[in-house]
Design an enzyme around this catalytic site. Structure first.
Site: not given
Ligand code: SAH
Length: 255
Positions: A33, A55, A169
């Protein structure tokens, strides 16, 4: 053929587990990641296939189902596959979904837990997530709930619990989170901190009151910590090599 879902830890390469480093050292394929220290990828054998599932904004990325399919295909090919994720692979990291896909496909897998940023970010900012008689619990919660989901965060319940709240987040939604927690009854002067790029040399910490959270943008990635413990500053980790301008901002916040 085994696929290892490995926690890389929060950033400092020394925070991967011994077991994680061992499986990485004999990987044929590593699928990693974005929030994984590149230094850790050097632990993979020379010649190992390194695939980024990052991402990144405005770049073609693998969808979650493509990642699942990739892990199944590489596992079925008889390869030793390491799926390397930041922090712990099962804390807001979709490790559960990947494990379910592997299980459904009959591919052997193991989970190698990791040091989660939810705790490590606090420790590196000199904040213990629990403290005798001050914080009897800690809650790890997403600040980025899926608005289309019926499973939304019960901020009222979290506020009522009275322990430490560690929010992942949450950078882009800090002001909204502040408002929800204040509406739920937390005092405006509840100690609050955020830790940006926690455990890296360029870590940056802000400290203040809950009522001030989100007045200035919270940079991503950050862990936001709310609760009495955020008033602690054990200050053992020196935040250095900060980007220009960032140091003075962080120091101001400490005053
Ligand atoms: N599995 C990871 C969390 C993935 S969700 C873990 O256990 O740590 C991604 C969020 O984690 C980011 O938005 C941020 O809130 C947090 N995060 C991960 N690494 C971080 C770091 N080094 N510094 C600050 N926040 C971090």
């Amino acid at each position: 053929m085994t696929v290892y879902l490995v926690g890389a830890g929060p950033g400092d390469p020394g925070l991967i587990t011994v077991k994680g480093a061992r499986v990485l050292g004999r990987a044929d394929v590593v699928v990693h990641d974005r929030l994984v220290s590149t230094e850790l990828l050097d632990l993979a054998p020379r010649g190992a296939e390194i695939i980024s599932a990052a991402k990144l904004p405005r770049q073609p990325t693998l969808t979650q189902s493509e990642i699942n399919e990739l892990l199944v295909a590489k596992g079925r090919a008889g390869l030793t596959v390491v799926r390397l994720k930041g922090g712990d692979p099962c804390v807001f990291a979709r490790g559960g979904e990947e494990a379910a896909a592997l299980s459904a496909a009959g591919v052997d897998f193991e989970i190698v837990p990791g040091v989660t940023s939810a705790i490590a970010a606090a420790s590196y900012a000199g904040i213990p997530v629990t403290l005798r008689q001050r914080a009897l619990s800690f809650t790890v919660v997403t600040g980025h709930e899926d608005p289309s989901s019926e499973h939304t965060v019960d901020w009222e319940a979290i506020a009522r619990l009275g322990g430490t709240i560690s929010i992942l987040m949450g950078a882009g939604r800090a002001a909204g989170i502040r408002d929800r927690l204040l509406a739920a009854g937390l005092a405006g002067d509840t100690p609050t901190a955020w830790v940006h790029w926690a455990t890296y040399a360029h870590q940056q910490t802000w400290r203040g009151a809950l009522s001030d959270l989100g007045r200035d943008a919270v940079p991503s990635p950050s862990v936001i910590i709310v609760g009495a413990v955020a008033g602690q500053d054990l200050r053992w980790f020196s935040e250095q090599a900060q980007p220009p301008g960032a140091g003075s901002q962080a120091q101001q916040a400490r005053k």
